[in-house]
Design a protein around this motif. Structure first.
Motif, mmCIF file in Angstrom:
data_model
loop_
_atom_site.group_PDB
_atom_site.id
_atom_site.type_symbol
_atom_site.label_atom_id
_atom_site.label_comp_id
_atom_site.label_asym_id
_atom_site.label_seq_id
_atom_site.Cartn_x
_atom_site.Cartn_y
_atom_site.Cartn_z
ATOM 1 N N GLU A 234 2.126 7.184 -2.673
ATOM 2 C CA GLU A 234 2.367 6.846 -1.273
ATOM 3 C C GLU A 234 3.162 7.963 -0.618
ATOM 4 O OE1 GLU A 234 3.828 3.009 1.430
ATOM 5 O OE2 GLU A 234 3.723 2.883 -0.755
ATOM 6 N N GLN A 240 8.885 4.211 7.561
ATOM 7 C CA GLN A 240 7.690 3.421 7.282
ATOM 8 C C GLN A 240 7.572 3.100 5.795
ATOM 9 O OE1 GLN A 240 5.315 2.021 9.178
ATOM 10 N NE2 GLN A 240 4.197 1.300 7.364
ATOM 11 N N GLN A 244 8.377 -0.703 5.121
ATOM 12 C CA GLN A 244 7.132 -1.460 4.957
ATOM 13 C C GLN A 244 6.231 -0.762 3.941
ATOM 14 O OE1 GLN A 244 6.175 -1.372 9.262
ATOM 15 N NE2 GLN A 244 6.262 -3.621 9.188
ATOM 16 N N ASP A 246 3.484 0.103 1.164
ATOM 17 C CA ASP A 246 2.137 -0.426 0.929
ATOM 18 C C ASP A 246 1.836 -0.575 -0.555
ATOM 19 O OD1 ASP A 246 1.426 -0.664 3.608
ATOM 20 O OD2 ASP A 246 0.751 1.421 3.736
ATOM 21 N N HIS A 247 2.241 0.399 -1.354
ATOM 22 C CA HIS A 247 1.841 0.418 -2.755
ATOM 23 C C HIS A 247 2.734 -0.500 -3.586
ATOM 24 C CE1 HIS A 247 0.812 2.046 -6.742
ATOM 25 N NE2 HIS A 247 -0.284 2.521 -6.158
ATOM 26 N N LYS A 251 7.002 -0.843 -3.741
ATOM 27 C CA LYS A 251 7.704 -2.109 -3.505
ATOM 28 C C LYS A 251 8.656 -2.427 -4.658
ATOM 29 C CE LYS A 251 3.967 -4.121 -0.723
ATOM 30 N NZ LYS A 251 2.931 -5.176 -0.647
#
Length: 567
Positions: A234, A240, A244, A246-247, A251
């Motif tokens: 990522e 961002q 937030q 995505d991967h 997280k």
């Protein structure tokens, strides 16, 4: 035009058994004035990218595909002479380990002056003045005096500041900072990061900031790239990616970050790729008594502890000058408690730890363990005390014997004290290496085959091998990425809570201290200025220095809170 552009980079290390792909098709761009963060677990390939850019890959490692361009020109294929001209002058690197970056035979001034004259052509006087200016700029007090000292006369954090000064000598266009603040306390970390941001803003220097510290990433970088097992998973604007993600791996990585404002019951572990490690408490330590009366009693008492180091030698004792590293320290550590020590680099934290462990003789004061005198003198500490304490050192590079296999290193304390031998000892070593996330097969390797974070896990396994009653942790997670830090801190929490293990926990990472410690002592200039319960200290600090220290702590407001388990 981008200052530095890395496209489709692949780096491989051939071995007798197989070829190890350290970096696989990685892309990364650094614009003028931009700070680009590079994060991921230990062994993800972050430092390998930095070494590839600098042309410093250790043989037999080599670039097998992809390009590295500086100001539009291909540099990955340059010969040694061309890279030597570029390295340091145009692209500079701050290395992770200050001990391997500094020559122990030369003073700091000699090393700085040589670098300044090599790249900028200054005469002796101008180079010496520039050296003192740089030492002052990176926050080392008394620069006119300290610049004439040798690396061994500096603390770990101060040595790192000298390395940063060396990297800034040539006024480069690109700086690759490999864990530049790992050994630094929050006040000096803030100063160094402000300096890096100032260079990016005013001189349009491009920076690749390699770090495992999400607080540093959140507060400093414009963009961030996340790596996992050599691959970029990522990349994007810092706000961002951290706010937030995505991967799934990103997280998990963010969830493992200690929060400065919320106390967690346990740190979430990295779940991506099936890498969660289970931990069984009974495998690692004795079940020491843990009645309420015993938990409230003082296990270790420190009274009037003082340590002085010779700063200027002289034939006549009256003319000798001493530096007081610890000045009349008084505190107690209760049974089953985690007592934290915080303060700036050079404040005396590690010196106190070494006096308690018996590694430094005590000049004044006393150390008592369960009411018995254990103060270190010429003969060290009593055998009964030495068997019940272990220490995890700050620097995993210098605390492991490079000539011993890892299984021999981990087994050595238990064998020395006659606790285990033969197959039971080997079984314990294998179990420990597995529990700290390295696997039993790591025992057949040597320390140089591991990254800095992995070496620190070896140190922790060695400390736990004797089933200690009192554990001194001197920056035990400073070299670890957040995922392994979470795993190690969970192990230490379990040891403390379930087995009544008592700890002295030294760290410059204030969020980690808040998560781990029951009480905290604050050191400034060798003096203990405040001792309080952890939550009281963080919520209502009494001393002005404590308030200043806490104000510099990363806020981490923009991080995603997904997956947190609040206490």
């Amino acid at each position: 035009m981008a200052l530095l552009e890395i496209s489709n980079l692949t780096v491989e290390f051939p071995t007798r058994r197989k070829t190890f792909v350290a970096v696989n098709k990685a892309d990364l761009t650094v614009e003028p004035g931009q700070i680009h963060g590079l994060v991921g677990e230990s062994g993800a390939g972050k430092s390998t990218i930095g070494a590839a850019v600098m042309g410093l890959l250790d043989p037999p490692g080599h670039i097998t595909s992809g390009t590295i361009r500086f100001r539009g020109e291909e540099i990955s294929g340059l010969d040694a002479a061309a890279m030597q001209a570029l390295r340091g002058r145009k692209i500079s690197m701050i290395f992770q380990d200050p001990l391997t970056s500094l020559n122990p035979l030369f003073t700091v001034k000699q090393q700085l002056v040589e670098t300044i004259q090599e790249h900028l052509g200054f005469d002796d006087a101008a180079a010496a003045a520039r050296a003192i200016e740089l030492i002052n700029r990176v926050g080392i007090p008394d620069p006119e005096i300290r610049v004439n000292q040798y690396p061994h006369q500096f603390s770990g954090g101060m040595r790192q500041r000298v390395v940063i000064a060396l990297a800034l000598c040539s006024e480069p266009d690109v700086i690759i900072a490999d864990e530049p603040t790992t050994a630094l306390d929050v006040s000096i970390q803030a100063q160094i990061l402000d300096l890096i941001k100032e260079l990016a803003r005013e001189r349009q220097v491009g920076v690749i900031l390699i770090t495992h510290d999400m607080g540093v990433i959140a507060d400093t970088t414009d963009k961030v790239t996340v790596m996992y097992q050599g691959e970029v998973v990522e990349s994007g604007a810092t706000a961002q990616v951290l706010g937030q993600p995505d991967h799934p791996y990103t997280k998990s990585l963010i969830a493992a970050v200690p929060r400065p404002t919320v106390k967690l019951n346990r740190f979430p572990l990295i779940s991506y790729g099936g890498r969660v490690t289970e931990f069984h408490i009974e495998d690692l330590a004795r079940n020491w008594p843990s009645t309420e009366a015993e938990r409230g009693s003082a296990l270790l008492e420190v009274a009037g502890l003082t340590k002085r180091f010779l700063q200027k030698a002289a034939l006549l004792p009256s003319r000798r000058e001493f530096f007081t590293a610890v000045d009349d320290a008084n505190f107690e550590i209760r049974q089953g408690e985690v007592f934290g020590l915080v303060g700036e680099s050079g404040s005396g934290k590690s010196t106190i730890a070494r006096m308690i462990a018996g590694l430094y003789p005590v000049d004044e004061g006393s150390v008592r363990f369960e009411g018995q005198e254990v103060t270190a003198g010429r003969r060290g500490v009593p055998d009964f005390y030495r068997k019940q304490i272990q220490m995890i050192f700050q620097d995993p590079y210098s605390s492991l014997n490079p000539r011993m296999r890892v299984d021999q290193i981990v087994a050595e304390p238990a064998r020395h004290h006659g606790l285990l031998s033969g197959e039971p000892l080997q079984a314990r070593v294998s179990e420990l290496l597995d529990r700290v996330g390295l696997g039993a097969d790591a025992g057949l390797k040597y320390p140089h085959e591991f990254s800095g974070g992995q070496r620190q896990r070896i140190s922790i396994a060695r400390a736990l091998a004797t089933q200690p009653r009192f554990l001194i942790c001197d920056e035990p997670t400073s070299a670890l990425d957040v995922s392994i830090q979470a795993q190690i801190l969970n192990i230490l929490k379990d040891l403390q809570e379930h087995l009544n293990l008592t700890m002295l926990f030294i760290s410059h990472d204030l969020p980690v201290v808040r998560q781990m410690c029951d009480r905290v002592g604050v050191l400034k200039g060798g003096k203990l200025v405040e001792v309080a319960d952890t939550e009281d200290l963080f919520a209502r600090p009494q001393h002005p220095y404590t308030r200043d220290l806490l104000s510099l702590m990363p806020k981490l407001d923009g991080l995603s809170n997904e997956g947190l388990a609040v206490a």
